[in-house]
Design a protein around this motif. Sequence first.
Motif, PDB file in Angstrom:
ATOM      1  N   THR A 168       0.827  -1.207   0.000  1.00 55.40           N
ATOM      2  CA  THR A 168       0.000   0.000   0.000  1.00 55.40           C
ATOM      3  C   THR A 168       0.860   1.254   0.000  1.00 55.40           C
ATOM      4  O   THR A 168       0.586   2.213  -0.732  1.00 55.40           O
ATOM      5  CB  THR A 168      -0.936   0.007   1.218  1.00 55.40           C
ATOM      6  OG1 THR A 168      -1.771  -1.149   1.179  1.00 55.40           O
ATOM      7  CG2 THR A 168      -1.813   1.257   1.222  1.00 55.40           C
ATOM      8  N   THR A 169       1.914   1.258   0.812  1.00 55.70           N
ATOM      9  CA  THR A 169       2.825   2.408   0.864  1.00 55.70           C
ATOM     10  C   THR A 169       3.466   2.658  -0.492  1.00 55.70           C
ATOM     11  O   THR A 169       3.534   3.794  -0.969  1.00 55.70           O
ATOM     12  CB  THR A 169       3.915   2.186   1.931  1.00 55.70           C
ATOM     13  OG1 THR A 169       3.311   2.180   3.223  1.00 55.70           O
ATOM     14  CG2 THR A 169       4.963   3.286   1.885  1.00 55.70           C
TER      15      THR A 169
ATOM     16  N   THR B 102       2.406   1.658  -3.459  1.00 55.29           N
ATOM     17  CA  THR B 102       1.393   2.014  -4.463  1.00 55.29           C
ATOM     18  C   THR B 102       0.948   3.463  -4.323  1.00 55.29           C
ATOM     19  O   THR B 102       0.881   4.204  -5.304  1.00 55.29           O
ATOM     20  CB  THR B 102       0.172   1.081  -4.350  1.00 55.29           C
ATOM     21  OG1 THR B 102       0.602  -0.278  -4.423  1.00 55.29           O
ATOM     22  CG2 THR B 102      -0.811   1.346  -5.483  1.00 55.29           C
ATOM     23  N   VAL B 103       0.629   3.875  -3.097  1.00 49.11           N
ATOM     24  CA  VAL B 103       0.182   5.256  -2.902  1.00 49.11           C
ATOM     25  C   VAL B 103       1.317   6.231  -3.168  1.00 49.11           C
ATOM     26  O   VAL B 103       1.099   7.322  -3.726  1.00 49.11           O
ATOM     27  CB  VAL B 103      -0.413   5.451  -1.482  1.00 49.11           C
ATOM     28  CG1 VAL B 103       0.653   5.462  -0.419  1.00 49.11           C
ATOM     29  CG2 VAL B 103      -1.230   6.736  -1.409  1.00 49.11           C
TER      30      VAL B 103
ATOM     31  N   SER C 241       1.880   6.405  -7.080  1.00 41.29           N
ATOM     32  CA  SER C 241       0.749   7.112  -7.698  1.00 41.29           C
ATOM     33  C   SER C 241       0.831   8.606  -7.416  1.00 41.29           C
ATOM     34  O   SER C 241       0.627   9.435  -8.314  1.00 41.29           O
ATOM     35  CB  SER C 241      -0.581   6.549  -7.170  1.00 41.29           C
ATOM     36  OG  SER C 241      -0.681   5.167  -7.404  1.00 41.29           O
ATOM     37  N   ALA C 242       1.131   8.952  -6.174  1.00 41.52           N
ATOM     38  CA  ALA C 242       1.248  10.366  -5.804  1.00 41.52           C
ATOM     39  C   ALA C 242       2.430  11.021  -6.506  1.00 41.52           C
ATOM     40  O   ALA C 242       2.362  12.193  -6.896  1.00 41.52           O
ATOM     41  CB  ALA C 242       1.391  10.495  -4.287  1.00 41.52           C
ATOM     42  N   TRP C 243       3.522  10.271  -6.705  1.00 35.02           N
ATOM     43  CA  TRP C 243       4.702  10.830  -7.370  1.00 35.02           C
ATOM     44  C   TRP C 243       4.410  11.165  -8.830  1.00 35.02           C
ATOM     45  O   TRP C 243       4.865  12.184  -9.348  1.00 35.02           O
ATOM     46  CB  TRP C 243       5.872   9.869  -7.267  1.00 35.02           C
ATOM     47  CG  TRP C 243       7.100  10.362  -7.957  1.00 35.02           C
ATOM     48  CD1 TRP C 243       7.705   9.850  -9.066  1.00 35.02           C
ATOM     49  CD2 TRP C 243       7.883  11.522  -7.595  1.00 35.02           C
ATOM     50  NE1 TRP C 243       8.802  10.592  -9.411  1.00 35.02           N
ATOM     51  CE2 TRP C 243       8.937  11.621  -8.529  1.00 35.02           C
ATOM     52  CE3 TRP C 243       7.784  12.463  -6.575  1.00 35.02           C
ATOM     53  CZ2 TRP C 243       9.885  12.639  -8.473  1.00 35.02           C
ATOM     54  CZ3 TRP C 243       8.733  13.474  -6.521  1.00 35.02           C
ATOM     55  CH2 TRP C 243       9.763  13.564  -7.459  1.00 35.02           C
TER      56      TRP C 243
ATOM     57  N   PHE D 103      -7.398   5.636   0.131  1.00 35.01           N
ATOM     58  CA  PHE D 103      -6.297   5.610  -0.832  1.00 35.01           C
ATOM     59  C   PHE D 103      -6.356   6.829  -1.743  1.00 35.01           C
ATOM     60  O   PHE D 103      -5.335   7.484  -1.999  1.00 35.01           O
ATOM     61  CB  PHE D 103      -6.360   4.332  -1.664  1.00 35.01           C
ATOM     62  CG  PHE D 103      -5.191   4.144  -2.587  1.00 35.01           C
ATOM     63  CD1 PHE D 103      -4.082   3.425  -2.182  1.00 35.01           C
ATOM     64  CD2 PHE D 103      -5.196   4.689  -3.859  1.00 35.01           C
ATOM     65  CE1 PHE D 103      -2.989   3.260  -3.030  1.00 35.01           C
ATOM     66  CE2 PHE D 103      -4.118   4.526  -4.715  1.00 35.01           C
ATOM     67  CZ  PHE D 103      -3.014   3.806  -4.294  1.00 35.01           C
TER      68      PHE D 103
ATOM     69  N   MET E 189      -3.515   9.669  -1.871  1.00 34.85           N
ATOM     70  CA  MET E 189      -2.791   9.860  -3.130  1.00 34.85           C
ATOM     71  C   MET E 189      -2.878  11.301  -3.609  1.00 34.85           C
ATOM     72  O   MET E 189      -1.864  11.916  -3.965  1.00 34.85           O
ATOM     73  CB  MET E 189      -3.356   8.920  -4.198  1.00 34.85           C
ATOM     74  CG  MET E 189      -2.738   9.059  -5.577  1.00 34.85           C
ATOM     75  SD  MET E 189      -3.568   8.023  -6.805  1.00 34.85           S
ATOM     76  CE  MET E 189      -5.172   8.849  -6.911  1.00 34.85           C
TER      77      MET E 189
ATOM     78  N   GLY F 174       0.185  13.905  -3.670  1.00 29.35           N
ATOM     79  CA  GLY F 174       0.543  14.362  -5.005  1.00 29.35           C
ATOM     80  C   GLY F 174       0.509  15.865  -5.145  1.00 29.35           C
ATOM     81  O   GLY F 174       1.458  16.480  -5.648  1.00 29.35           O
TER      82      GLY F 174
ATOM     83  N   SER G 189       3.829   9.382   3.406  1.00 30.89           N
ATOM     84  CA  SER G 189       2.628   8.551   3.261  1.00 30.89           C
ATOM     85  C   SER G 189       2.145   8.020   4.607  1.00 30.89           C
ATOM     86  O   SER G 189       0.991   7.595   4.729  1.00 30.89           O
ATOM     87  CB  SER G 189       2.896   7.379   2.307  1.00 30.89           C
ATOM     88  OG  SER G 189       3.845   6.484   2.860  1.00 30.89           O
TER      89      SER G 189
ATOM     90  N   GLU H  52      -1.394   1.575   5.690  1.00 29.74           N
ATOM     91  CA  GLU H  52      -0.088   1.506   5.029  1.00 29.74           C
ATOM     92  C   GLU H  52       0.914   0.904   6.008  1.00 29.74           C
ATOM     93  O   GLU H  52       0.532   0.377   7.050  1.00 29.74           O
ATOM     94  CB  GLU H  52       0.333   2.877   4.489  1.00 29.74           C
ATOM     95  CG  GLU H  52       0.070   4.065   5.393  1.00 29.74           C
ATOM     96  CD  GLU H  52       0.934   4.056   6.608  1.00 29.74           C
ATOM     97  OE1 GLU H  52       2.166   4.129   6.455  1.00 29.74           O
ATOM     98  OE2 GLU H  52       0.406   3.983   7.724  1.00 29.74           O
TER      99      GLU H  52
END
Length: 242
Positions: free
Chosen positions: A30-31, A33-34, A37-39, A107, A111, A115, A179, A189
């Motif tokens: 989860t860490t 992925t989030v 995605s945020a990056w 999530f 995110m 972001g 995160s 996370e």
Amino acid sequence: MNYHWNWGVFFADASGSETYLDWLISGLFTTITVGLSAWIIALIIGSVLGVMRTMPNRWISGIAATYVEIFRNIPLLVQLFIWYFVMPELLPFGEAIKQMNPFAQQFLAGMLCLGTFTAARVCEQVRSGINSLPRGQRYAGLAMGFTLPQTYRYVLLPMAYRIIVPPLTSEFLNIFKNSAVASTIGLLELAAQGRQLVDYTAQPYEAFIAVTLLYLVINATVMLVMRWIEGRTRVPGYIGGK
């Protein structure tokens, strides 16, 4: 020190078919992925804003500067609460968001918060990279017949990105560490899974040593990848060049 160490706790049964190690792996996924995605969001929005900050038009530059000042000066935790609690009430499709399953809501809020927050920092990195280039590069692009957008795309940004790889690496690392604040809205996370493991097993040292090591693995991987990118894109005569 009167403490009973038990490293085998990670392989103990947690909930039927899962072990406590499975919880940590789930939190790690989860860490990652989030964070990734945020990056992507931060890099896209930050790049656009960074270009806007260096445009000759004062209105365009002012819009980007306003974004940076707002998102950089409001605490990250406050922004997270706004995304999670306030935005669904303000958006026209907020009801659809509130009807999503809890994990998806958490999530999505985490995110978008990470972001947009990191985008303000990326914006300043991109702006500084562009401004560090000699003015002659912009003029040379325009003299060759490029439009201003084409000059940014083919001349300025390729050079600016090469220069700012080191500071972008720091922002990339920070997005994974930041995160952890998503646990405050219930997102399980890595840090949240570590706390949950402590609650269920009463083995805090083992749990948080494992969490720390997993964060170090994430950071080491990011460092290696970004160092490889920096080496591949290095320009002689500029920062980090040979």
